[in-house]
Design a protein around this motif. Sequence first.
Motif: not given
Length: 582
Positions: A233-255, A289-293
């Motif tokens: 199986g694969v995972t697919q998701l959507i998170s508000d990291c794409y539209q936030t103006v808050d770096d910390a929130f984006a980072d937390a979602e990407l975590d 994502v580049e770092r994750m990869r």
Amino acid sequence: MADLVIRNGTVVDGTGAPPRPADVEITGDRITAVGEVDGVGRREIDAEGLLVTPGFVDIHTHFDGQVTWDPLVAPSSLHGVTSIAMGNCGVGFAPARTDSHEWLIGLLEGVEDIPGTALAEGLTWDWETFPEYLDALARKPHTVDMGAHVPHSALRTYVMGERGADHTVEPTDDELAAMGRSLAEALEAGALGFATSRTEVHRTRDGANIPTLTASERELLTLAEVLRTSGRGVTQLISDCYQTVDDAFADAELDVIEAFARTSARPLSFTVQQAYHSPERWRFIFERVERMRAAGLDVKTQVAPRPIGVLLGLDVTANPFLFCATYDEVATLPTGERVAALRDPERRRRILEEHERLAKTLPEGLLRTLSTDWHVMFRLSDPVDYELDADWSLGAEAARTGADPAGIVYDTLLEDDGNRLLYVPLFNFAHGNFDDIHEMISSPFAMFGLSDAGAHCGAICDASFTTSSLVVWGRDRKRGPRLPVEWLVHAQTQRTAAHVGWLDRGVVAPGYLADVNVIDFDALACPPPHVVRDLPAGGRRLMQEARGYRATVKSGTVTFEDGSPTGELPGTLLRGARPAPA
Ligand SMILES: [Zn+2]
């Protein structure tokens, strides 16, 4: 004797290799030869001057309900798509107990703008568990093959009941274990993977947040562990990291995304689009994502190859004047009568005046964009030129002529007896051109995704992006560089198929599944979407045809000829991954 020979075409084989002249021989459901084919087939298609490509693979659709009543799977199947993935964004209809049917319908009506009355009448509900849902799909033939993710929202409410609908409620240890068992059972039965949503944009019919908005790491990683153990199986998701103006929130979602990918040790993809108020956020995400990869995780982004286009009109979900009291007086009239009423100069004056006053009170966000951002509202022409130019917007037209932009938009909506649709690029158009999309889709870890086909029935019709990507990026683009046709074909065939584990398709070569499009590339075009009422209970949806598909072949059987269905339904349910040809 071969069943079908596609003769003298230009093969764009899906691997990214340059186009080359070749015949394609098909026997049964497989491609048996590519090159010079001597023997005559039982049937022959003359592809002189035409492209021969693999059938397209759209991994981000929401046909979960529609496929239970509709074998055609339009509009996607009209646009060369022969395989679809569903259950995306964590919404769908299984697993489901009888007492949650109405709630799930409300969820899909809210999140995906699929008419609840159509779902209530159309869904057969001859399942409770996810494996039973797969069995129900397997009993019905379609024009396309389909695979389904286990939707997190359904899984959560299946196990937790009403409590699960509240995203702030944590599952107990027992509930979490039960969710894990259901997921494992679904993967075992052939679920494509697991999908979830962490965006505020996704709301139920009643405006409540999606149940999975703030699912904890404890919950998510338990489910990720199930994927790891199953090895599928694969995972697919959507998170508000794409539209936030808050770096910390984006980072937390990407975590969270990173932790899920690490724990599951399975491929993961998530939606990235460019919002007007955070136009550089995608760069931040792509760097992570580049770092994750680089750390060995199989994480990819899903990017739409054109803006996400909301359609405004008198007969669809939204238009800029909906919230004006004087519009409301006539809002329920049949379109023809409404057009006549709206032409009344006094009514027009009142609506425009109310609009001007009320528009100032709208908070920043989607509603304001759709109600007041005249400079991103475009008249849809035939064929649609999807490479928008900010200079053509109705707002730009108003600026040139000194006219009131609201008045221009109002009058445009009345054109064509009230059937005129306006196109609003809601995402991926922050700088008024396609340069950022070009950069996003060119990334080695971005995949075409987010057609959302089957959803947003009264607001968005992006199922056609398989067609428009070839037209815009491969042929017509004037305001920047184009992309090679072989790259574009690869991006929506072998590349998307491989991500979800369908290694048996997406390539025109011997041994592969005979999913093939025969395309008149010069004639390829998208006429504008239009409203049809062919959903169950007379439900309304946007439909969009294509021009230029001479034939679509699914598993060796011709399913469409010159845009018309042949009535053949060779498509089946796909259970899990498919091995590459030996
Ligand atoms: Zn979606």
